[in-house]
Design a protein around this motif. Structure first.
Motif, PDB file in Angstrom:
ATOM      1  N   GLY A  73       8.991 -17.436 -18.117  1.00 30.63           N
ATOM      2  CA  GLY A  73       8.297 -18.427 -17.320  1.00 30.63           C
ATOM      3  C   GLY A  73       8.315 -19.847 -17.868  1.00 30.63           C
ATOM      4  O   GLY A  73       8.607 -20.798 -17.129  1.00 30.63           O
ATOM      5  N   PRO A  74       8.001 -20.076 -19.166  1.00 27.39           N
ATOM      6  CA  PRO A  74       7.923 -21.450 -19.686  1.00 27.39           C
ATOM      7  C   PRO A  74       9.197 -22.284 -19.500  1.00 27.39           C
ATOM      8  O   PRO A  74       9.100 -23.438 -19.069  1.00 27.39           O
ATOM      9  CB  PRO A  74       7.584 -21.235 -21.172  1.00 27.39           C
ATOM     10  CG  PRO A  74       6.829 -19.940 -21.185  1.00 27.39           C
ATOM     11  CD  PRO A  74       7.502 -19.089 -20.149  1.00 27.39           C
ATOM     12  N   ALA A  78       5.929 -36.293 -13.635  1.00 27.24           N
ATOM     13  CA  ALA A  78       6.848 -35.181 -13.882  1.00 27.24           C
ATOM     14  C   ALA A  78       7.446 -35.250 -15.281  1.00 27.24           C
ATOM     15  O   ALA A  78       7.684 -34.213 -15.919  1.00 27.24           O
ATOM     16  CB  ALA A  78       7.949 -35.175 -12.827  1.00 27.24           C
ATOM     17  N   ALA A  79       7.706 -36.463 -15.779  1.00 23.61           N
ATOM     18  CA  ALA A  79       8.226 -36.603 -17.142  1.00 23.61           C
ATOM     19  C   ALA A  79       7.197 -36.106 -18.155  1.00 23.61           C
ATOM     20  O   ALA A  79       7.541 -35.437 -19.143  1.00 23.61           O
ATOM     21  CB  ALA A  79       8.592 -38.058 -17.413  1.00 23.61           C
ATOM     22  N   PHE A  80       5.930 -36.430 -17.913  1.00 28.31           N
ATOM     23  CA  PHE A  80       4.861 -35.953 -18.789  1.00 28.31           C
ATOM     24  C   PHE A  80       4.825 -34.424 -18.782  1.00 28.31           C
ATOM     25  O   PHE A  80       4.732 -33.798 -19.849  1.00 28.31           O
ATOM     26  CB  PHE A  80       3.523 -36.524 -18.293  1.00 28.31           C
ATOM     27  CG  PHE A  80       2.322 -35.962 -19.018  1.00 28.31           C
ATOM     28  CD1 PHE A  80       2.000 -36.381 -20.298  1.00 28.31           C
ATOM     29  CD2 PHE A  80       1.512 -35.005 -18.416  1.00 28.31           C
ATOM     30  CE1 PHE A  80       0.890 -35.868 -20.960  1.00 28.31           C
ATOM     31  CE2 PHE A  80       0.409 -34.486 -19.064  1.00 28.31           C
ATOM     32  CZ  PHE A  80       0.087 -34.915 -20.343  1.00 28.31           C
ATOM     33  N   TRP A  81       4.917 -33.817 -17.584  1.00 26.48           N
ATOM     34  CA  TRP A  81       4.938 -32.352 -17.498  1.00 26.48           C
ATOM     35  C   TRP A  81       6.145 -31.769 -18.238  1.00 26.48           C
ATOM     36  O   TRP A  81       6.045 -30.744 -18.901  1.00 26.48           O
ATOM     37  CB  TRP A  81       4.997 -31.909 -16.038  1.00 26.48           C
ATOM     38  CG  TRP A  81       3.729 -32.116 -15.282  1.00 26.48           C
ATOM     39  CD1 TRP A  81       2.473 -32.267 -15.797  1.00 26.48           C
ATOM     40  CD2 TRP A  81       3.588 -32.182 -13.864  1.00 26.48           C
ATOM     41  NE1 TRP A  81       1.565 -32.428 -14.780  1.00 26.48           N
ATOM     42  CE2 TRP A  81       2.212 -32.381 -13.599  1.00 26.48           C
ATOM     43  CE3 TRP A  81       4.475 -32.102 -12.805  1.00 26.48           C
ATOM     44  CZ2 TRP A  81       1.726 -32.500 -12.292  1.00 26.48           C
ATOM     45  CZ3 TRP A  81       3.991 -32.219 -11.506  1.00 26.48           C
ATOM     46  CH2 TRP A  81       2.632 -32.417 -11.264  1.00 26.48           C
ATOM     47  N   THR A  82       7.299 -32.438 -18.085  1.00 25.46           N
ATOM     48  CA  THR A  82       8.528 -31.928 -18.711  1.00 25.46           C
ATOM     49  C   THR A  82       8.380 -31.842 -20.222  1.00 25.46           C
ATOM     50  O   THR A  82       8.669 -30.801 -20.840  1.00 25.46           O
ATOM     51  CB  THR A  82       9.726 -32.829 -18.352  1.00 25.46           C
ATOM     52  OG1 THR A  82       9.878 -32.889 -16.929  1.00 25.46           O
ATOM     53  CG2 THR A  82      11.013 -32.274 -18.976  1.00 25.46           C
ATOM     54  N   TRP A  83       7.923 -32.938 -20.856  1.00 27.47           N
ATOM     55  CA  TRP A  83       7.752 -32.929 -22.309  1.00 27.47           C
ATOM     56  C   TRP A  83       6.690 -31.925 -22.726  1.00 27.47           C
ATOM     57  O   TRP A  83       6.850 -31.208 -23.729  1.00 27.47           O
ATOM     58  CB  TRP A  83       7.377 -34.325 -22.800  1.00 27.47           C
ATOM     59  CG  TRP A  83       8.529 -35.283 -22.781  1.00 27.47           C
ATOM     60  CD1 TRP A  83       8.703 -36.361 -21.974  1.00 27.47           C
ATOM     61  CD2 TRP A  83       9.708 -35.208 -23.593  1.00 27.47           C
ATOM     62  NE1 TRP A  83       9.903 -36.967 -22.229  1.00 27.47           N
ATOM     63  CE2 TRP A  83      10.537 -36.276 -23.231  1.00 27.47           C
ATOM     64  CE3 TRP A  83      10.133 -34.332 -24.601  1.00 27.47           C
ATOM     65  CZ2 TRP A  83      11.771 -36.520 -23.826  1.00 27.47           C
ATOM     66  CZ3 TRP A  83      11.367 -34.567 -25.209  1.00 27.47           C
ATOM     67  CH2 TRP A  83      12.169 -35.641 -24.815  1.00 27.47           C
ATOM     68  N   VAL A  98       7.576 -24.407 -24.734  1.00 27.43           N
ATOM     69  CA  VAL A  98       8.722 -23.508 -24.952  1.00 27.43           C
ATOM     70  C   VAL A  98       9.052 -23.431 -26.433  1.00 27.43           C
ATOM     71  O   VAL A  98       9.284 -22.353 -26.998  1.00 27.43           O
ATOM     72  CB  VAL A  98       9.963 -24.007 -24.159  1.00 27.43           C
ATOM     73  CG1 VAL A  98      11.196 -23.199 -24.553  1.00 27.43           C
ATOM     74  CG2 VAL A  98       9.707 -23.874 -22.667  1.00 27.43           C
ATOM     75  N   LEU A  99       9.076 -24.592 -27.105  1.00 30.51           N
ATOM     76  CA  LEU A  99       9.431 -24.628 -28.526  1.00 30.51           C
ATOM     77  C   LEU A  99       8.377 -23.958 -29.385  1.00 30.51           C
ATOM     78  O   LEU A  99       8.696 -23.231 -30.340  1.00 30.51           O
ATOM     79  CB  LEU A  99       9.616 -26.083 -28.968  1.00 30.51           C
ATOM     80  CG  LEU A  99      10.791 -26.827 -28.314  1.00 30.51           C
ATOM     81  CD1 LEU A  99      10.796 -28.287 -28.736  1.00 30.51           C
ATOM     82  CD2 LEU A  99      12.116 -26.160 -28.667  1.00 30.51           C
ATOM     83  N   VAL A 100       7.120 -24.176 -29.039  1.00 30.02           N
ATOM     84  CA  VAL A 100       6.032 -23.540 -29.807  1.00 30.02           C
ATOM     85  C   VAL A 100       6.022 -22.049 -29.592  1.00 30.02           C
ATOM     86  O   VAL A 100       5.797 -21.240 -30.505  1.00 30.02           O
ATOM     87  CB  VAL A 100       4.674 -24.151 -29.407  1.00 30.02           C
ATOM     88  CG1 VAL A 100       3.520 -23.357 -30.029  1.00 30.02           C
ATOM     89  CG2 VAL A 100       4.596 -25.607 -29.855  1.00 30.02           C
ATOM     90  N   GLY A 101       6.272 -21.644 -28.293  1.00 29.74           N
ATOM     91  CA  GLY A 101       6.258 -20.219 -27.977  1.00 29.74           C
ATOM     92  C   GLY A 101       7.451 -19.499 -28.536  1.00 29.74           C
ATOM     93  O   GLY A 101       7.436 -18.285 -28.691  1.00 29.74           O
TER      94      GLY A 101
END
Length: 320
Positions: free
Chosen positions: A196-197, A306-311, A317-320
């Motif tokens: 999902g992420p 949307a850019a804020f959501w993307t980052w 994703v990276l943390v997970g």
């Protein structure tokens, strides 16, 4: 005038980012789990309600007549048969899932929303809900999902800015619909599985890209063939819809009906969005000076959110 408007809009965006962050999540769903350990006797508990949230503090189940609770045990004389409701759904939670694991090992999932406030159980693993009841429930869930999924709606709005209300819009929206229907069905049936992420991060990035394309004036691929671009991104958005549908659950006795009507609900919500934007566009078009100045700041606002959501989602994703 334009610079002042954009500057003011930027300040407003910074203030609203936390709200948009919360609103970008698809749905807030509570889980109520029941496991039959003896005929008519169940162990029940709430699932995790999210960080810092406890569903039992905000939601209250109402059991059928003949059922009583003894701590974490539910005892139903004659079996768990009748209407189960959950008070509080629609306030802090968009929906509540009632998961029942019957004595014979058969699982069932019922979904309760503000508009579908109860579920009828029949005392066994046999799901006797009628097709009309399932179709109505999942159509409503589809509408609620798309109208609550601001990221999906912003993508559709970007398409409208890109294409305008011309005949080409019909093919563009149809391509987007066909694509997300394909991946929604494939993922919900287990034919296609992705985490999902990463999917959510790509959905946010697709909004940024579409906002950029709508701002351009040159003859890009997105302007020449918006249906192709919409189809490609629609495949990703369909995976996002499927993720929400997996959380809601599908009744095994009416799997195809629930899947199709959920998709119909999504399309109804999408068409409602197009209709609202059309009415707003017609109203603003009567004021040419304002109409000419709306698209650029609106697209910058959408792209920034949307850019804020993307980052944010990439970080998850990276943390997970």
């Amino acid at each position: 005038m334009i610079r002042s408007l954009i500057r003011s809009l930027g300040v407003a965006l910074l203030a609203l980012l936390p709200w948009f962050n919360a609103s970008a999540h698809e749905m807030s769903i509570a889980e109520l789990n029941l496991r039959e350990v003896l005929p008519g006797e169940f162990l029940w508990n709430w699932g995790q309600g999210g960080i810092g949230r406890q569903p039992q503090d905000e939601l209250t189940p109402r059991w059928p007549d003949g059922c009583r609770t003894e701590g974490d045990k539910l005892v139903c004389v004659g079996g768990l048969s009748g209407v189960v409701a959950i008070d509080g759904v629609g306030d802090s939670y968009s929906a509540a899932m009632l998961r029942v694991l019957w004595l014979d090992g058969t699982p069932q999932v019922y979904t309760i929303t503000a508009s579908q406030q109860s579920a009828r159980l029949y005392g066994s693993a046999k799901d006797s809900r009628g097709g009309g009841e399932i179709a109505s429930a999942y159509t409503i869930l589809g509408v609620e999902h798309i109208l609550g999924g601001i990221d999906h709606l912003l993508f559709v709005v970007c398409l409208l800015f890109l294409v305008g209300f011309r005949r080409k819009l019909i093919w563009t929206i149809s391509a987007f619909t066909a694509a997300h229907s394909l991946t929604l069905i494939a993922s919900a049936l287990g034919w296609l599985t992705l985490r999902g992420p990463p999917v959510e991060a790509v959905i946010a990035a697709s909004i940024v890209l579409m906002a950029v394309e709508a701002l351009k004036r040159e003859d890009t691929l997105a302007r020449r063939a918006p249906a192709i671009v919409a189809f490609g991104f629609g495949l990703v958005h369909g995976l996002g819809f499927a993720g929400a549908l997996k959380e809601i659950g599908l009744p095994q006795d009416h799997l195809l009906l629930a899947l199709l009507t959920f998709n119909v609900g999504v399309e109804i919500g999408q068409l409602l969005t197009v209709a609202v934007v059309f009415v707003a566009t017609r109203a603003v078009s009567r004021l040419p000076m304002i109409a000419a100045r709306v698209p650029v700041p609106a697209l910058y606002a959408i792209g920034s959110i949307a850019a804020f959501w993307t980052w944010q989602r990439l970080a998850a994703v990276l943390v997970g």
